[in-house]
Design an enzyme around this catalytic site. Structure first.
Site, PDB file in Angstrom:
ATOM      1  N   GLU A   1       0.847  -1.197   0.000  1.00 25.99           N
ATOM      2  CA  GLU A   1       0.000   0.000   0.000  1.00 25.99           C
ATOM      3  C   GLU A   1       0.880   1.245   0.000  1.00 25.99           C
ATOM      4  O   GLU A   1       2.113   1.135   0.074  1.00 25.99           O
ATOM      5  CB  GLU A   1      -0.934  -0.020   1.229  1.00 25.99           C
ATOM      6  CG  GLU A   1      -1.971  -1.136   1.148  1.00 25.99           C
ATOM      7  CD  GLU A   1      -2.853  -1.268   2.371  1.00 25.99           C
ATOM      8  OE1 GLU A   1      -2.867  -0.348   3.199  1.00 25.99           O
ATOM      9  OE2 GLU A   1      -3.523  -2.304   2.491  1.00 25.99           O
TER      10      GLU A   1
ATOM     11  N   HIS B   1      -8.709   9.255   3.501  1.00 30.29           N
ATOM     12  CA  HIS B   1      -8.357   8.162   2.584  1.00 30.29           C
ATOM     13  C   HIS B   1      -8.656   8.629   1.162  1.00 30.29           C
ATOM     14  O   HIS B   1      -9.745   9.156   0.898  1.00 30.29           O
ATOM     15  CB  HIS B   1      -9.165   6.908   2.915  1.00 30.29           C
ATOM     16  CG  HIS B   1      -8.602   5.661   2.293  1.00 30.29           C
ATOM     17  ND1 HIS B   1      -8.631   5.444   0.935  1.00 30.29           N
ATOM     18  CD2 HIS B   1      -7.987   4.599   2.837  1.00 30.29           C
ATOM     19  CE1 HIS B   1      -8.048   4.273   0.679  1.00 30.29           C
ATOM     20  NE2 HIS B   1      -7.651   3.745   1.822  1.00 30.29           N
TER      21      HIS B   1
ATOM     22  N   ARG C   1      -0.721   8.694   1.842  1.00 32.37           N
ATOM     23  CA  ARG C   1      -2.115   9.108   1.646  1.00 32.37           C
ATOM     24  C   ARG C   1      -2.361  10.597   1.588  1.00 32.37           C
ATOM     25  O   ARG C   1      -3.219  11.063   0.858  1.00 32.37           O
ATOM     26  CB  ARG C   1      -2.929   8.610   2.832  1.00 32.37           C
ATOM     27  CG  ARG C   1      -3.311   7.243   2.645  1.00 32.37           C
ATOM     28  CD  ARG C   1      -4.154   6.790   3.755  1.00 32.37           C
ATOM     29  NE  ARG C   1      -4.145   5.362   3.552  1.00 32.37           N
ATOM     30  CZ  ARG C   1      -4.579   4.497   4.389  1.00 32.37           C
ATOM     31  NH1 ARG C   1      -5.088   4.906   5.524  1.00 32.37           N
ATOM     32  NH2 ARG C   1      -4.542   3.231   4.105  1.00 32.37           N
TER      33      ARG C   1
ATOM     34  N   HIS D   1     -10.978   9.311   7.339  1.00 34.54           N
ATOM     35  CA  HIS D   1     -10.752   7.873   7.507  1.00 34.54           C
ATOM     36  C   HIS D   1     -10.215   7.514   8.887  1.00 34.54           C
ATOM     37  O   HIS D   1     -10.652   6.541   9.486  1.00 34.54           O
ATOM     38  CB  HIS D   1      -9.750   7.428   6.434  1.00 34.54           C
ATOM     39  CG  HIS D   1      -9.453   5.970   6.417  1.00 34.54           C
ATOM     40  ND1 HIS D   1     -10.429   5.013   6.235  1.00 34.54           N
ATOM     41  CD2 HIS D   1      -8.280   5.283   6.575  1.00 34.54           C
ATOM     42  CE1 HIS D   1      -9.866   3.803   6.250  1.00 34.54           C
ATOM     43  NE2 HIS D   1      -8.581   3.944   6.479  1.00 34.54           N
TER      44      HIS D   1
ATOM     45  N   ARG E   1      -0.492   8.705   9.150  1.00 38.67           N
ATOM     46  CA  ARG E   1      -0.337   7.268   9.424  1.00 38.67           C
ATOM     47  C   ARG E   1       0.025   6.489   8.165  1.00 38.67           C
ATOM     48  O   ARG E   1      -0.578   6.676   7.108  1.00 38.67           O
ATOM     49  CB  ARG E   1      -1.659   6.726   9.976  1.00 38.67           C
ATOM     50  CG  ARG E   1      -1.656   5.241  10.238  1.00 38.67           C
ATOM     51  CD  ARG E   1      -2.984   4.819  10.816  1.00 38.67           C
ATOM     52  NE  ARG E   1      -4.040   4.953   9.852  1.00 38.67           N
ATOM     53  CZ  ARG E   1      -4.588   3.951   9.176  1.00 38.67           C
ATOM     54  NH1 ARG E   1      -4.149   2.717   9.338  1.00 38.67           N
ATOM     55  NH2 ARG E   1      -5.557   4.175   8.319  1.00 38.67           N
TER      56      ARG E   1
HETATM   57  P1  FAD Z   1     -12.744   0.220  16.555  1.00 35.82           P
HETATM   58  O1  FAD Z   1     -12.478  -0.955  15.745  1.00 35.82           O
HETATM   59  O2  FAD Z   1     -13.301   1.427  15.900  1.00 35.82           O
HETATM   60  O3  FAD Z   1     -13.739  -0.230  17.717  1.00 35.82           O
HETATM   61  C1  FAD Z   1     -14.329   0.719  18.574  1.00 35.82           C
HETATM   62  C2  FAD Z   1     -15.206   0.002  19.564  1.00 35.82           C
HETATM   63  O4  FAD Z   1     -15.634   0.907  20.576  1.00 35.82           O
HETATM   64  C3  FAD Z   1     -16.478  -0.599  18.983  1.00 35.82           C
HETATM   65  O5  FAD Z   1     -16.651  -1.854  19.575  1.00 35.82           O
HETATM   66  C4  FAD Z   1     -17.578   0.333  19.487  1.00 35.82           C
HETATM   67  O6  FAD Z   1     -18.812  -0.314  19.671  1.00 35.82           O
HETATM   68  C5  FAD Z   1     -17.001   0.745  20.823  1.00 35.82           C
HETATM   69  N1  FAD Z   1     -17.525   2.007  21.347  1.00 35.82           N
HETATM   70  C6  FAD Z   1     -17.383   3.243  20.814  1.00 35.82           C
HETATM   71  N2  FAD Z   1     -18.004   4.146  21.592  1.00 35.82           N
HETATM   72  C7  FAD Z   1     -18.544   3.464  22.624  1.00 35.82           C
HETATM   73  C8  FAD Z   1     -19.334   3.830  23.739  1.00 35.82           C
HETATM   74  N3  FAD Z   1     -19.705   5.096  23.983  1.00 35.82           N
HETATM   75  N4  FAD Z   1     -19.739   2.864  24.599  1.00 35.82           N
HETATM   76  C9  FAD Z   1     -19.412   1.568  24.385  1.00 35.82           C
HETATM   77  N5  FAD Z   1     -18.655   1.158  23.336  1.00 35.82           N
HETATM   78  C10 FAD Z   1     -18.243   2.108  22.472  1.00 35.82           C
HETATM   79  N6  FAD Z   1      -6.394  -0.128   9.374  1.00 35.82           N
HETATM   80  C11 FAD Z   1      -5.430  -1.011   9.047  1.00 35.82           C
HETATM   81  O7  FAD Z   1      -4.406  -1.107   9.715  1.00 35.82           O
HETATM   82  N7  FAD Z   1      -5.602  -1.812   7.956  1.00 35.82           N
HETATM   83  C12 FAD Z   1      -6.709  -1.772   7.179  1.00 35.82           C
HETATM   84  O8  FAD Z   1      -6.840  -2.520   6.233  1.00 35.82           O
HETATM   85  C13 FAD Z   1      -7.723  -0.830   7.500  1.00 35.82           C
HETATM   86  N8  FAD Z   1      -8.837  -0.710   6.745  1.00 35.82           N
HETATM   87  C14 FAD Z   1      -9.833   0.106   7.164  1.00 35.82           C
HETATM   88  C15 FAD Z   1     -11.023   0.155   6.441  1.00 35.82           C
HETATM   89  C16 FAD Z   1     -12.084   0.926   6.888  1.00 35.82           C
HETATM   90  C17 FAD Z   1     -13.368   0.959   6.096  1.00 35.82           C
HETATM   91  C18 FAD Z   1     -11.939   1.686   8.071  1.00 35.82           C
HETATM   92  C19 FAD Z   1     -13.066   2.524   8.584  1.00 35.82           C
HETATM   93  C20 FAD Z   1     -10.751   1.672   8.773  1.00 35.82           C
HETATM   94  C21 FAD Z   1      -9.689   0.887   8.323  1.00 35.82           C
HETATM   95  N9  FAD Z   1      -8.480   0.858   9.020  1.00 35.82           N
HETATM   96  C22 FAD Z   1      -7.527  -0.039   8.652  1.00 35.82           C
HETATM   97  C23 FAD Z   1      -8.330   1.554  10.283  1.00 35.82           C
HETATM   98  C24 FAD Z   1      -8.578   0.545  11.403  1.00 35.82           C
HETATM   99  O9  FAD Z   1      -9.593  -0.339  11.009  1.00 35.82           O
HETATM  100  C25 FAD Z   1      -8.988   1.205  12.698  1.00 35.82           C
HETATM  101  O10 FAD Z   1      -8.139   2.262  12.995  1.00 35.82           O
HETATM  102  C26 FAD Z   1      -8.909   0.212  13.836  1.00 35.82           C
HETATM  103  O11 FAD Z   1      -9.639  -0.935  13.511  1.00 35.82           O
HETATM  104  C27 FAD Z   1      -9.438   0.839  15.111  1.00 35.82           C
HETATM  105  O12 FAD Z   1      -9.535  -0.183  16.064  1.00 35.82           O
HETATM  106  P2  FAD Z   1     -10.002   0.165  17.526  1.00 35.82           P
HETATM  107  O13 FAD Z   1      -9.986  -1.113  18.275  1.00 35.82           O
HETATM  108  O14 FAD Z   1      -9.192   1.270  18.054  1.00 35.82           O
HETATM  109  O15 FAD Z   1     -11.483   0.723  17.384  1.00 35.82           O
HETATM  110  C1  SIN Z   2      -7.059   0.384   3.044  1.00 40.06           C
HETATM  111  O1  SIN Z   2      -7.271  -0.817   2.943  1.00 40.06           O
HETATM  112  O2  SIN Z   2      -6.820   1.131   2.110  1.00 40.06           O
HETATM  113  C2  SIN Z   2      -7.094   0.963   4.401  1.00 40.06           C
HETATM  114  C3  SIN Z   2      -5.863   0.615   5.082  1.00 40.06           C
HETATM  115  C4  SIN Z   2      -5.669   1.496   6.258  1.00 40.06           C
HETATM  116  O3  SIN Z   2      -6.489   2.346   6.559  1.00 40.06           O
HETATM  117  O4  SIN Z   2      -4.631   1.346   6.888  1.00 40.06           O
END
Ligand code: FAD
Ligand code: SIN
Length: 559
Positions: free
Chosen positions: A133, A253, A299, A360, A395
């Site tokens: 990527e 993104h 990005r 993003h 990032r």
């Molecule tokens: P999240 O996965 O966002 O989880 C947050 C959690 O908190 C959820 O369970 C939610 O229910 C809970 N929560 C929130 N507020 C509350 C509340 N008030 N009370 C109770 N629970 C709450 N990153 C990569 O490294 N590789 C990728 O390929 C990639 N692809 C992506 C594709 C998309 C479409 C998106 C949106 C992001 C992508 N990212 C990717 C970024 C990455 O997915 C996220 O940064 C990462 O998953 C965040 O993980 P997290 O555990 O911090 O939070």
């Molecule tokens: C993507 O798959 O392009 C998202 C990857 C990322 O947010 O790190």
């Protein structure tokens, strides 16, 4: 920022002693990659409760497409290159020691995922197949089911959580606020007040509370994030006295599917990693002249090039061109995206894919040290909700799932320190929240939300300027005056209050940062400035940020 943003300690009035009481050793708010991995680590030293505000399978983690950036072998050079790519992308603000420990921590985390049953895609020789990527000089991205890495990751971690007797998961349980006995800096966080549609308000008491609530992409009208990504954890930590850091840095993104009227959905950067081109409506590749890495530039560079392109042409979107891929390859490598495109009658073998950038990833967040501690005792944070200084001002793609795994594990392990002898028994504390009734009129919350999201997208987006951001600050203050003084009784209201606070913090930080660096791009200050090569930390009641210098070994140049 209006004083009301800092005055409100809790979103609702309550008497702790009158509500149902639940006890655990570690409370984790969030069930994405960071929360789940932290839970597994924390369960080694006590009982854990994990909260998800919806279904555990709905989070940014579950939607992740591209994969997990990780060096699998033992080659020191490969680790060094991943460290360098991260720092070079980070616009001079990465903390080199955090980068080093995160990148070096990848191998054990991936090995354990494989032991726990995670299925990664393999090549014809049966070896893990690695994607590429933007900003990566090497192919080092592990993926599952082509473009459904997040779904498989949540399945695997979720299953491991289920196998762990010490962990309970409460779905549909909304955390409103963190509990502290007093507002004093040394008063520890002792849990959270939550709301469940069936059980109502509950007090969950814990020695240690970890915020893993993900980012705040939902404050933008155009976003790749799932609904509900409203920055709740950042807002509640700020209300409880924690510092919010680097809030100006929101990553956009470059390639979100653009079909007017349809919900936005991500087209993973891995599509460009496999060789797709970005073209304008005449079919010309505009990235060739913009950066030596062309479509695989970091990005921020690609997003800005697209925005410039749209400004020059007046178009609403550009295109991804994957028509030169081998027949059948797109659908085989990216089955989820191919299915999504088919819903709009777009066949990537024959058609251009319309795309535009959108919000993003929240780079800033709750300020934490290398072990996930915030400035409040008893409060920890990891994942996208936290600002670990891994990403600096921008990032590197696919470093976020890696961060969740590595720093989630460290944070879950560290919070055992709260159970040191002398911490006293777990007992409910006397906490009372009184809030005067609002004298303002009723509100259309949907209208406040959509107005906020539009303004934030237009003026706190990919390019910014001091004058318009000052106007945005005044608008947020205006909406804040009528929204923050109200008492709501459901998540829609609480989320809107959180969104206003987080938007105000983004605006404050972006106005303060009079330079362009990484994803923060100001028309009135187009260059990076040495005076701002630092992290900005905002705490309640302070009109100026505290700043932290970047360790000098982080050598990445501003992009
Ligand atoms: P999240 O996965 O966002 O989880 C947050 C959690 O908190 C959820 O369970 C939610 O229910 C809970 N929560 C929130 N507020 C509350 C509340 N008030 N009370 C109770 N629970 C709450 N990153 C990569 O490294 N590789 C990728 O390929 C990639 N692809 C992506 C594709 C998309 C479409 C998106 C949106 C992001 C992508 N990212 C990717 C970024 C990455 O997915 C996220 O940064 C990462 O998953 C965040 O993980 P997290 O555990 O911090 O939070
Ligand atoms: C993507 O798959 O392009 C998202 C990857 C990322 O947010 O790190």
């Amino acid at each position: 920022m209006h004083a009301l943003f800092d005055e409100r300690r809790y979103l609702i009035p309550f008497r702790a002693s009158l509500l149902p009481q639940i006890f655990c050793d570690t409370l984790i708010v969030g069930s994405g990659v960071a929360g789940l991995r932290a839970a597994i680590a924390a369960a080694e030293h006590g009982e854990v409760i994990v909260l998800a505000k919806g279904d555990i399978r709905k989070s940014s983690t579950a939607w992740a497409q591209g994969g997990i950036a990780a060096v699998l072998g033992t080659s020191e050079q490969a680790v060094r290159m991943h460290v360098e790519d991260t720092i070079d992308t980070g616009g001079g603000l990465c903390d080199a020691s955090i980068v080093q420990s995160t990148v070096a921590g990848a191998r054990p985390r991936i090995e354990e995922l494989r032991r726990w049953g995670m299925r990664f895609d393999v090549n014809e020789e049966g070896e893990i197949s690695l994607g590429r990527e933007g900003g990566h000089r090497e192919s080092r991205i592990l993926h599952s089911d082509g473009d459904a890495t997040g779904r498989e990751l949540v399945r695997c971690l979720g299953q491991q959580v289920q196998r762990t007797a010490a962990i309970r998961v409460f779905e549909n349980c909304f955390a409103l606020d963190l509990l502290t006995v007093s507002d004093g800096d040394n008063s520890p966080v002792v849990g959270a007040i939550t709301h469940h549609p069936k059980y109502g308000l509950q007090m969950i008491w814990a020695w240690a509370t970890i915020i893993a609530t993900g980012g705040a992409g939902g404050v933008y009208r155009e976003t790749t994030n799932p609904a509900g990504t409203t920055g709740d954890g950042i807002a509640m930590a700020y209300r409880a006295g924690a510092a919010a850091a680097d809030m100006a840095f929101i990553q956009f993104h470059p390639t979100t599917l653009y079909v007017a009227g349809a919900e936005r959905s991500l087209i993973t950067e891995a599509v460009r990693g496999e060789g797709a081109h970005l073209v304008d409506r005449r079919g010309e590749r505009f990235m060739l002249g913009a950066h030596p890495m062309a479509e695989l530039a970091p990005r921020d560079v690609v997003s800005r090039a697209i925005i410039d392109q749209l400004a020059d042409t007046g178009d609403s979107h550009v295109f991804l061109d994957a028509r030169h891929f081998k027949p059948g390859f797109f659908a085989e490598r990216f089955p989820g995206i191919a299915a999504q495109l088919a819903r709009f009658d777009i066949d990537p073998e024959h058609d251009l894919i319309p795309v535009q950038p959108s919000a993003h990833y929240t780079i800033g967040g709750i300020h934490v040290d290398a072990e996930g501690r915030t400035n409040r005792p008893g409060l920890y944070a990891c994942g996208e909700a936290a600002c670990s200084r891994l990403h600096g001002a921008n990032r590197l793609a696919s470093n976020s799932l890696l961060e969740g795994l590595v720093r989630g594990e460290i944070t879950g392990r560290t919070c055992a320190e709260q159970r040191e002898p002398g911490n006293g028994p777990r007992t409910p504390k006397r906490i009372i929240s009184d809030i005067a009734l609002s004298e303002h009129g009723g509100l259309d919350l949907t209208d406040v939300r959509s107005s906020l999201r539009s303004v934030v997208w237009r003026h706190l987006g990919i390019t910014r300027s001091g004058q318009t951001m000052s106007d945005v600050r005044d608008m947020i203050d205006f909406w804040g005056r009528y929204t923050l003084d109200k008492i709501f009784d459901d998540p829609m209201g609480w989320e809107t209050q959180n969104m206003l606070l987080v938007a105000a913090l983004i605006c404050k930080s972006a106005l303060w940062r009079q330079e362009s660096r990484g994803v923060h791009n100001r028309r009135d200050f187009p260059d990076a400035r040495e005076a701002f090569r630092c992290h900005d930390l905002w705490r309640k009641g302070q009109s100026e940020p505290a700043t932290i210098d970047v360790p000098t070994v982080a050598t990445g140049a501003p992009t």
